[in-house]
Design a protein around this motif. Sequence first.
Motif, mmCIF file in Angstrom:
data_model
loop_
_atom_site.group_PDB
_atom_site.id
_atom_site.type_symbol
_atom_site.label_atom_id
_atom_site.label_comp_id
_atom_site.label_asym_id
_atom_site.label_seq_id
_atom_site.Cartn_x
_atom_site.Cartn_y
_atom_site.Cartn_z
ATOM 1 N N VAL A 211 0.847 -1.190 0.000
ATOM 2 C CA VAL A 211 0.000 0.000 0.000
ATOM 3 C C VAL A 211 0.885 1.244 0.000
ATOM 4 O O VAL A 211 1.732 1.409 0.884
ATOM 5 N N PHE B 64 -4.058 5.965 -0.437
ATOM 6 C CA PHE B 64 -5.463 5.633 -0.253
ATOM 7 C C PHE B 64 -6.326 6.764 -0.788
ATOM 8 O O PHE B 64 -5.872 7.907 -0.941
ATOM 9 N N LEU C 190 -7.593 1.461 -1.821
ATOM 10 C CA LEU C 190 -6.161 1.545 -1.552
ATOM 11 C C LEU C 190 -5.402 1.715 -2.861
ATOM 12 O O LEU C 190 -5.803 1.179 -3.903
ATOM 13 N N LEU D 204 -1.959 0.852 -4.676
ATOM 14 C CA LEU D 204 -1.049 -0.268 -4.485
ATOM 15 C C LEU D 204 0.065 -0.281 -5.512
ATOM 16 O O LEU D 204 -0.100 0.197 -6.631
ATOM 17 N N ALA E 234 -8.219 -1.434 7.375
ATOM 18 C CA ALA E 234 -7.189 -0.602 6.749
ATOM 19 C C ALA E 234 -7.089 0.744 7.448
ATOM 20 O O ALA E 234 -5.997 1.271 7.667
#
Length: 305
Positions: A209, A212, A222, A224, A246
């Motif tokens: 991650v 966000f 998220l 990534l 999260a």
Amino acid sequence: MRAPVVPPVRVALARTVGTLPRDPGRLAYEPKFDGHRMVLFRGAGDEVALQARSSRLVTAAFPDLAAAALALPEGTVLDGEVVVWTGGRTDFAAVQGRAAATPGRAPALARRLPASYAAFDVLAADGVDLRPRPYARRRERLVDLLDALGPPLQAVPMTTDPDTARDWFDTLPGIGVEGLVVKRLDEAYKGGARAWRKLRHTDTRDAVVVGFTGPAQRPAALVLVLPDDDTPVVSSPLTPPLRARAGAVLRTLPAGEGGTATAVGLGEVAYRSVPPALEVEVAQGTTRHTVTTVLRLKEGGGGGG
């Protein structure tokens, strides 16, 4: 940079297959390490450039590999995977931490988390562009270049025996090998084309991650980075339980300014960035575009510091 191949270059790609290809005498098999794709350019004098798959230059983030590349002959260009080994296996979060390091922090991270370069192709050597030559010839030249050097620059293992390849596939996941890459021995290096084939152990992958969307306490999605590709991708919307889990981690991390990334169905969206301290397991499916779905958060933090 005086070389027959200069950055940026389009890298060769692989398409996913569901079974091990077998074609005796025509195929080569290599283990697929869980790392960051990188093209290494050794220019004239003390010139070295390191290019990520996205064409971004990341030389300053990997001073240890840049220094090691000086041992290569001028005019050498290699394609391969950067990996960081921790606890006897590859650590993708640590690789992402290295790739995201500022020039000021990179030397300290290089000492704490030294990188290795697993080279699987040579694009140029001795001032000659080798991409039009068959893989078998390129492999011979790659081994000639790297055998005398040793770590951190090494050629990935290769076999033409499908039974040996199957043994690798079955026994190497424990050290972070995610599968096999299969190449035709007579094939040229085709930048931008999915001419190679890739067999993975599962349909799921680990990702790091790096940002966000939405509020940190309950993120909508998220952002990534996946192995072999440094371009951030936006996940599909998180389920309510995953938003809560999260958020519990993200609100403890310092959020940066971030940037924009492409979300399927939405186009470019803005996101806030975070240090690479959280890993997730994702599944990737395709309709017209690749959709990345977060399945679960992984225990423990990343190695990037």
